[in-house]
Design an enzyme around this catalytic site. Structure first.
Site, PDB file in Angstrom:
ATOM      1  N   ARG A   1       0.863  -1.191   0.000  1.00 21.37           N
ATOM      2  CA  ARG A   1       0.000   0.000   0.000  1.00 21.37           C
ATOM      3  C   ARG A   1       0.897   1.238   0.000  1.00 21.37           C
ATOM      4  NH1 ARG A   1      -3.297  -3.552   3.590  1.00 21.37           N
ATOM      5  NH2 ARG A   1      -5.420  -3.557   2.784  1.00 21.37           N
TER       6      ARG A   1
ATOM      7  N   ARG B   1       0.953  -1.096  -5.311  1.00 24.10           N
ATOM      8  CA  ARG B   1      -0.290  -0.449  -5.726  1.00 24.10           C
ATOM      9  C   ARG B   1      -0.011   1.031  -5.959  1.00 24.10           C
ATOM     10  NH1 ARG B   1      -5.310  -0.915  -1.789  1.00 24.10           N
ATOM     11  NH2 ARG B   1      -4.107   0.491  -0.464  1.00 24.10           N
TER      12      ARG B   1
ATOM     13  N   GLU C   1     -12.682  -3.849  -6.654  1.00 26.35           N
ATOM     14  CA  GLU C   1     -13.197  -3.590  -5.302  1.00 26.35           C
ATOM     15  C   GLU C   1     -14.436  -2.710  -5.293  1.00 26.35           C
ATOM     16  OE1 GLU C   1      -9.929  -1.880  -3.074  1.00 26.35           O
ATOM     17  OE2 GLU C   1      -9.284  -0.650  -4.756  1.00 26.35           O
TER      18      GLU C   1
ATOM     19  N   ASN D   1     -12.062  -5.502   1.326  1.00 32.14           N
ATOM     20  CA  ASN D   1     -12.487  -4.470   2.286  1.00 32.14           C
ATOM     21  C   ASN D   1     -13.389  -3.449   1.603  1.00 32.14           C
ATOM     22  OD1 ASN D   1     -10.657  -5.703   4.012  1.00 32.14           O
ATOM     23  ND2 ASN D   1      -9.005  -4.323   3.404  1.00 32.14           N
ATOM     24  N   ASP D   2     -12.898  -2.959   0.480  1.00 30.67           N
ATOM     25  CA  ASP D   2     -13.711  -1.975  -0.235  1.00 30.67           C
ATOM     26  C   ASP D   2     -14.908  -2.631  -0.902  1.00 30.67           C
ATOM     27  OD1 ASP D   2     -12.747   0.659   0.179  1.00 30.67           O
ATOM     28  OD2 ASP D   2     -10.904   0.055  -0.843  1.00 30.67           O
TER      29      ASP D   2
ATOM     30  N   ARG E   1     -16.472   1.738   5.899  1.00 29.62           N
ATOM     31  CA  ARG E   1     -15.624   0.761   6.589  1.00 29.62           C
ATOM     32  C   ARG E   1     -14.968   1.306   7.852  1.00 29.62           C
ATOM     33  NH1 ARG E   1     -10.829  -0.034   2.137  1.00 29.62           N
ATOM     34  NH2 ARG E   1      -9.513  -0.663   3.865  1.00 29.62           N
TER      35      ARG E   1
ATOM     36  N   CYS F   1      -6.804  -9.891  -1.614  1.00 31.40           N
ATOM     37  CA  CYS F   1      -5.883  -9.229  -0.684  1.00 31.40           C
ATOM     38  C   CYS F   1      -6.567  -8.415   0.416  1.00 31.40           C
ATOM     39  CB  CYS F   1      -4.927  -8.324  -1.464  1.00 31.40           C
ATOM     40  SG  CYS F   1      -5.777  -7.039  -2.360  1.00 31.40           S
TER      41      CYS F   1
HETATM   42  C1  PEP Z   1      -9.251  -3.702   0.002  1.00 31.57           C
HETATM   43  O1  PEP Z   1      -9.993  -2.757  -0.239  1.00 31.57           O
HETATM   44  O2  PEP Z   1      -9.649  -4.818   0.343  1.00 31.57           O
HETATM   45  C2  PEP Z   1      -7.794  -3.557  -0.134  1.00 31.57           C
HETATM   46  C3  PEP Z   1      -6.993  -4.577  -0.154  1.00 31.57           C
HETATM   47  O3  PEP Z   1      -7.286  -2.323  -0.168  1.00 31.57           O
HETATM   48  P1  PEP Z   1      -7.397  -1.271   1.016  1.00 31.57           P
HETATM   49  O4  PEP Z   1      -7.788  -1.992   2.271  1.00 31.57           O
HETATM   50  O5  PEP Z   1      -6.064  -0.626   1.151  1.00 31.57           O
HETATM   51  O6  PEP Z   1      -8.442  -0.326   0.523  1.00 31.57           O
HETATM   52 MG    MG Z   2      -9.253  -1.018  -1.251  1.00 28.32          MG
END
Ligand code: PEP
Ligand code: MG
Length: 677
Positions: A400, A436, A532, A555-556, A566, A603
């Site tokens: 990241r 990224r 995402e 996550n997103d 989130r 991820c």
């Molecule tokens: C996600 O969104 O799952 C991701 C891996 O990226 P981040 O958590 O940094 O947004």
């Molecule tokens: Mg993300």
């Protein structure tokens, strides 16, 4: 010279308001007036409130007052008289109101990173950030001093307004503390020291104020008297105000002690990245959620963290003792002796449960029915690179990179980034690493760009990069150059559709051409897309045909599929990773990847959670990237499963109607205690 012995007899000791009265009286005389503790521990200038407070003179303290000068006898009489009248405190000070109860206080929250820590509170204000040192040339020193004086004047005007309002709304008795704040601002111990520091060290005013403020604060944290020690937080307030007025925004950190527990109402990921993490042991915040970046970093760094504590921040003071118990989702302020004893024992026991053998295996893991699964590492900070090897990861699945930008207004240069990416390639060894492109915006907003009304839906990730092409070009060049040193790929964050991919690829191609024409050594890279957001899931086949790989950011994907912020603890009940709609999005993306014969690396945080990782394998994932420390646990779970069996469970989950139903299915199917570890 005239001197006399006095004793502090007032109930609260020589606290801020008493000290303010003393300064007022002492300042009427020309003579110098010195106060000395008879135990020899400290002495102070009676005309400086900051100096007086460092005496830490609680009730019963014996002092010597020494006056020296033309009116020494009158000065001495006046000061001694003030001591005998208990500093003319006509208004009853409500000690209870200004000091917090020091009984044990427990608050429930949400554990986002495991562990139990006993430490000392270090309060960080929301939206604060670090102060940087700049060298000021001789010719500009006077201007820097004027800038500092202007910030003092502005702070004074603000405090006068606050004081007036407090007087009107709460009464004189409650506004007194702002008198003390105003006196701090007039105190030469602060203002002269800052100006001296600017000149002597050729320092910018922010840095000088921080250094002098930290020095004063460190004196306070050593004071034994609880009530007087709290006055340190008044100084902290004043310094914060000064710094805010100097920088035009928020602030700066006090020095970290060895066992600091960061307590904040909210904590930006950039703030964590700026801290000296060697000293931070745990984090406790009023806001936050499981998938917020703050939580992700805390887990990555192995920092215990409990979030969603509502109004906890307001109840703390820097220096308070605290236990952060993430096993029970709880923080304990001012722990009672018996609580401390119990926890000291528990902390010790927890340490012993770490299995050193678990770290040794590395490379892909094979399920019982022979499916090979790559376990890669997610990393955020260069300090974590070592963990890639330590936990046996198959390289880095997600770097990241935006954490390199955490310093407000400071963009890492191409060469600085190149060094980091090169170190990353080396740490990832033969499996390689994926960088990224900056995922700026959303939680990373305020420092780099204007605040937006709705940052998660705003100029975030690839959108930010395409709008700020120079920033993107610099990063792309650094990545391309570092790729010559080993296996490095690049992933484009949060693409909405193939249009975003095409625009980003054009910039990458242009930079390759430029590097070639400049004869700079570089290597082409594989280009991937982060899937995402729902629009990317729904058009995944189109995107797949133009990239080398996918990264599935769960996550997103949860945030955008379910429309749940989130990082907002108020809606954390709705943040359901196992929602069937999310599983459908994952399954669809995996299928699209398979159809185009490109890898799909999952991820998000989901991959770091053993039972969820099992479900991902059931959905068809064979490439997972996670918090390095979780790799041994996920590895051990995956060696025990049969991929074809978990596939059946996954199909049932896809067919479920609600997240509750999926959770029940997962619990039932993967109930082995090790799977739910
Ligand atoms: C996600 O969104 O799952 C991701 C891996 O990226 P981040 O958590 O940094 O947004
Ligand atoms: Mg993300």
């Amino acid at each position: 010279m005239a001197e006399r012995r006095v004793q502090v007899t007032s109930r609260l000791g020589l606290h801020a308001r008493a000290a303010a009265n003393l300064v007022r009286v002492a300042s009427q005389f020309q003579s110098s007036l010195n106060l000395q503790r008879l135990d020899g521990n400290a002495e102070a200038d009676a005309k400086s409130i900051l100096s007086i407070l460092t005496l830490a003179a609680s009730r019963g303290t014996d002092l010597k007052v020494v006056a020296h000068g033309v009116d020494e006898q009158e000065a001495l009489d006046a000061v001694v008289g003030l001591f005998s009248r208990d500093f003319d405190e006509t208004e009853k000070v409500d000690r209870e109101r200004f000091s917090r109860p020091i009984t044990e206080l427990r608050c429930k929250g949400l554990s986002v990173s495991d562990g139990i820590v006993i430490g000392r509170v270090l309060r960080l204000q929301e939206g604060t950030h670090e102060v940087y040192r700049a060298h000021i040339a001789d010719a500009d020193l006077e201007r820097e001093r004027r800038r500092f004086r202007a910030a003092v004047r502005l702070s004074r005007r603000q405090l006068e307004t606050i004081k007036d309002r407090a007087e009107k709304e709460l009464g004189r008795g409650h506004a007194y503390i702002f008198d003390a704040h105003l006196l701090f601002l007039q105190d030469a111990k602060l203002t002269r020291d800052v100006e001296d520091y600017i000149v002597k060290e050729h320092s910018n005013a922010e840095w000088a104020a921080k250094v002098v403020g930290d020095r004063l604060l460190s004196i306070y944290t050593r004071i034994n008297d609880e009530y007087l020690r709290e006055r340190g937080s008044d100084i902290e307030d004043v310094i914060q105000r000064l710094l805010a007025n100097l920088t035009g925004e928020g602030l700066k950190y006090p020095n970290l002690s060895q066992d600091a527990v960061i307590v904040s109402s909210d904590l930006l990921p950039s703030t964590i990245a700026e801290l000296n993490l060697n000293h931070v042991k745990a984090i406790a915040t009023d806001a936050g959620g499981w998938a917020s970046h703050m939580a992700i970093i805390a887990r990555g760094l192995g920092l215990t963290a409990v979030v969603g504590l509502r109004d906890f921040y307001e109840r703390t003071r820097t220096g308070d003792q605290i236990i952060v118990d993430a096993h029970n989702g709880e923080v304990i302020l001012h722990p009672a002796p018996e609580t401390l004893e119990k926890y000291r024992f528990t902390v010790h026991e927890t340490d012993l449960t770490v299995d050193p053998q678990a770290k040794l295996e590395c490379g892909p893991v094979t399920t019982r029915d022979g499916i090979q699964i790559s376990l890669r590492a997610n990393v955020e900070l260069p300090t974590e690179f070592q963990a890639v090897r330590d936990f046996g990861a198959c390289g880095v699945g997600l770097f990241r990179s935006e954490f390199l930008l955490s310093r407000p207004g400071l963009m890492s240069s191409e060469d600085e980034q190149f060094e980091v990416y090169k170190a990353l390639v080396e740490a990832a060894e033969e499996y390689g690493a994926i960088v990224r492109l900056f995922d700026v915006g959303g939680e990373f907003g305020p420092d780099l760009k204007e605040r937006e009304r709705n940052p998660a839906l705003g100029l975030r990730a690839v959108r930010f990069n395409l709008r700020h092409k120079q920033i993107m070009r610099t990063q792309v060049r650094a990545i391309l150059r570092a790729a010559a040193a080993g296996s490095l790929s690049l992933v484009i964050p949060m693409v909405a559709d193939v249009g975003d991919v095409r625009l980003a690829k054009r910039v990458i191609e242009e930079e390759m051409e430029r590097l070639a024409s400049e004869n700079v050594t570089f290597s082409p890279v594989k280009i991937g897309a982060m899937i995402e957001v729902p629009s990317a899931v729904l058009t995944a086949e189109k995107i797949a045909s133009e990239v080398d790989f996918f990264e599935l950011g769960t996550n997103d994907l949860v945030q955008y599929t379910l429309a749940v912020d989130r990082g907002n603890d108020k809606v954390s009940d709705w943040f359901r990773t196992l929602h069937p709609a999310v599983l459908y999005g994952i399954s669809r993306t995996l299928e699209a990847g398979k159809g185009a014969q490109i890898p799909v690396i999952v991820c998000g945080e989901m991959a770091s959670t053993p039972p969820y990782a099992v479900l991902l394998v059931g959905l068809g994932a064979v490439d997972l990237s996670m918090i390095p420390a979780m790799i041994p646990r996920v590895r051990s779970v995956l060696t025990q499963i049969d991929a074809s069996n978990v596939r059946e469970v996954a199909l049932k989950c896809l067919d479920a109607a609600t997240a509750d139903e999926v959770e029940d299915l997962v619990r039932e199917a993967f109930s082995d205690s090790r799977l739910s570890a």
